[in-house]
Scaffold this active site. Structure first.
Site, PDB file in Angstrom:
ATOM      1  CB  SER A  12      -0.965  -0.050   1.176  1.00 56.71           C
ATOM      2  OG  SER A  12      -2.051   0.775   0.892  1.00 56.71           O
ATOM      3  CG  HIS A  29      -5.695  -2.545   1.417  1.00 57.60           C
ATOM      4  ND1 HIS A  29      -5.044  -2.228   0.249  1.00 57.60           N
ATOM      5  CD2 HIS A  29      -5.128  -1.772   2.377  1.00 57.60           C
ATOM      6  CE1 HIS A  29      -4.131  -1.307   0.489  1.00 57.60           C
ATOM      7  NE2 HIS A  29      -4.158  -1.011   1.783  1.00 57.60           N
TER       8      HIS A  29
HETATM    9  C1  GTR Z   1      -5.343   4.302   2.339  1.00 58.16           C
HETATM   10  C2  GTR Z   1      -4.805   5.156   1.217  1.00 58.16           C
HETATM   11  C3  GTR Z   1      -4.128   4.277   0.220  1.00 58.16           C
HETATM   12  C4  GTR Z   1      -3.166   3.343   0.880  1.00 58.16           C
HETATM   13  C5  GTR Z   1      -3.679   2.763   2.178  1.00 58.16           C
HETATM   14  C6  GTR Z   1      -2.637   2.015   3.016  1.00 58.16           C
HETATM   15  O1  GTR Z   1      -6.084   4.981   3.248  1.00 58.16           O
HETATM   16  O2  GTR Z   1      -5.874   5.833   0.650  1.00 58.16           O
HETATM   17  O3  GTR Z   1      -3.503   5.075  -0.774  1.00 58.16           O
HETATM   18  O4  GTR Z   1      -1.949   3.936   1.068  1.00 58.16           O
HETATM   19  O5  GTR Z   1      -4.239   3.714   2.966  1.00 58.16           O
HETATM   20  O6  GTR Z   1      -1.482   2.403   3.078  1.00 58.16           O
HETATM   21  O7  GTR Z   1      -3.024   1.002   3.608  1.00 58.16           O
END
Ligand code: GTR
Length: 395
Positions: A231, A373
């Site tokens: 991420s 995620h």
């Molecule tokens: C989210 C962000 C993403 C990503 C994520 C993370 O809130 O919008 O771009 O970076 O966090 O790092 O888990």
């Protein structure tokens, strides 16, 4: 009363913005990607020397000035100190070293805390996976009392690789008010320019300092260091691989917007959204592209292309549309012309592979895992397969 109304409107705007994110393929706007091979004076690059001498530096500068910021190249000194060593960690399978790397510039210094395991069953210098850890430090627990899928150190060790990690807070605290309190203390001038680096740049810079250390550690094969990030860490891993060509390979896990996914698709997270939620990640200049992706002189396929001819592996997860799985795959596809200059065809088909099907035997690897995620054992197992493919073990 007026104050109450203001709060009401602020909440209303936030909700409206959150709802404005697009998850519908039919609503992806028509877009034209900048041609990675076309120089600013309109020439089409047809060979490796022209790419390396002319277009690559040009594209790199565009990313620096508009998105990730400048990468300071100088410091006075880099020293390191092993603060803890266990030669028979992981039931004798690994050698643990905790190392404090200190970078000095003028009268200021910054410490990077590295956790490193090397496999005891391999008797020569080993390739290493280096994770830019953007989650809790317990994920990279050196004692192994806590084991996490986010950094399955035992699995990596059994596969014959070293496994290492540092926490992003050493490079820059991940906070809009305090991100300056990491290595940016050494480079305060970066805070004064619109193309100065911020947190993501600082994390990538920190990864490079770890690589400086690896070059001095005789247990590590520093020509085979693979930078990994999830991420926001995945965005930094890509930028580290771009900036520092000593990294042999890049693994970008669910990196999404301003990571591996195309910005112009405006699918899931957008530039406006990322700059609003995380104003401390990218340059001031990047804010010019809020709701204005078409004006960007680059798109993220060009970031992948800057890593050529080195292998890149990108991932997504099916329930993580925020990070735009299709847009990530399309970045890889559109980076191919640069890999082709090196005669490294990826053989990717135009459509993404089936869910949970990993593309391994390619210079550009990819999978879209079932699930949310996260960085998981499935992801790491495929990273190891990809590393094994590109660096087969002899004997
Ligand atoms: C989210 C962000 C993403 C990503 C994520 C993370 O809130 O919008 O771009 O970076 O966090 O790092 O888990």
């Amino acid at each position: 009363m007026i104050k109450g109304l203001n709060i009401f409107f602020a909440i209303f705007i936030l909700i409206a913005r959150a709802q404005a994110q697009n998850y519908d393929e039919a609503k992806v706007p028509a877009y034209t990607l900048p041609d990675v091979l076309k120089t600013s004076d309109g020439q089409l690059v047809k060979n490796k020397p022209d790419w390396e001498k002319k277009r690559r530096p040009e594209v790199l500068t565009l990313f620096e000035n508009n998105i990730y910021g400048q990468m300071p190249k100088t410091f006075d000194n880099l020293t390191y100190k092993v603060t803890n060593e266990v030669k028979d960690a992981m039931n004798g399978k690994a050698h643990l070293k905790e190392v404090t790397i200190t970078v000095t510039k003028g009268n200021k210094s910054a410490d990077i805390h590295l956790v490193l395991f090397t496999p005891n069953h391999v008797k020569k210098p080993v390739p290493a996976f280096l994770l830019i850890n953007n989650r809790g430090k317990e994920n990279t627990d050196p004692t192994r009392a806590t084991k996490s899928e986010f950094w399955p150190a035992e699995t990596v060790i059994e596969s014959g690789y070293a496994v290492a990690a540092f926490h992003v807070s050493d490079g820059a605290p991940d906070n809009k008010n305090t991100y300056q309190d990491g290595i940016l203390r050494l480079y305060p001038e970066q805070l004064e320019t619109d193309n100065g680096m911020k947190a993501i740049g600082a994390w990538a810079w920190t990864a490079s300092r770890v690589l400086d250390y690896f070059q001095k550690d005789k247990n590590i094969d520093a020509k085979k260091v693979f930078v990994v990030g999830h991420s926001r860490g995945g965005k930094a891993a890509l930028w580290a691989g771009v900036q520092d060509q000593r990294f042999a390979m890049v693994f970008s896990n669910c990196s999404g917007n301003t990571g591996a996914a195309l910005a112009r698709r405006r699918f899931g997270e957008t530039i406006t959204r990322i700059n609003t939620s995380f104003p401390h990640w990218f340059t001031n200049n990047y804010k010019k592209y809020n709701d204005n992706e078409a004006a960007l002189p680059v798109d993220q396929h060009m970031l992948i292309a800057l890593i050529a001819p080195r292998p890149v592996y990108a991932t997504n997860a099916t329930k993580d549309l925020w990070a735009d799985p299709k847009g990530t795959y399309l970045s890889l596809i559109n980076a191919q012309p640069v890999y082709a200059l090196y005669k490294k065809p990826s053989g990717l088909s135009p459509e993404p592979p089936a869910i949970n099907t990993a593309i391994i035997n390619s210079i550009l690897g990819y999978h879209n895992r079932e699930g949310i995620h996260n960085l998981t054992t499935f992801d790491w197992q495929n990273f190891i397969r990809f590393a094994n493919y590109h660096y087969p073990k002899k004997g």
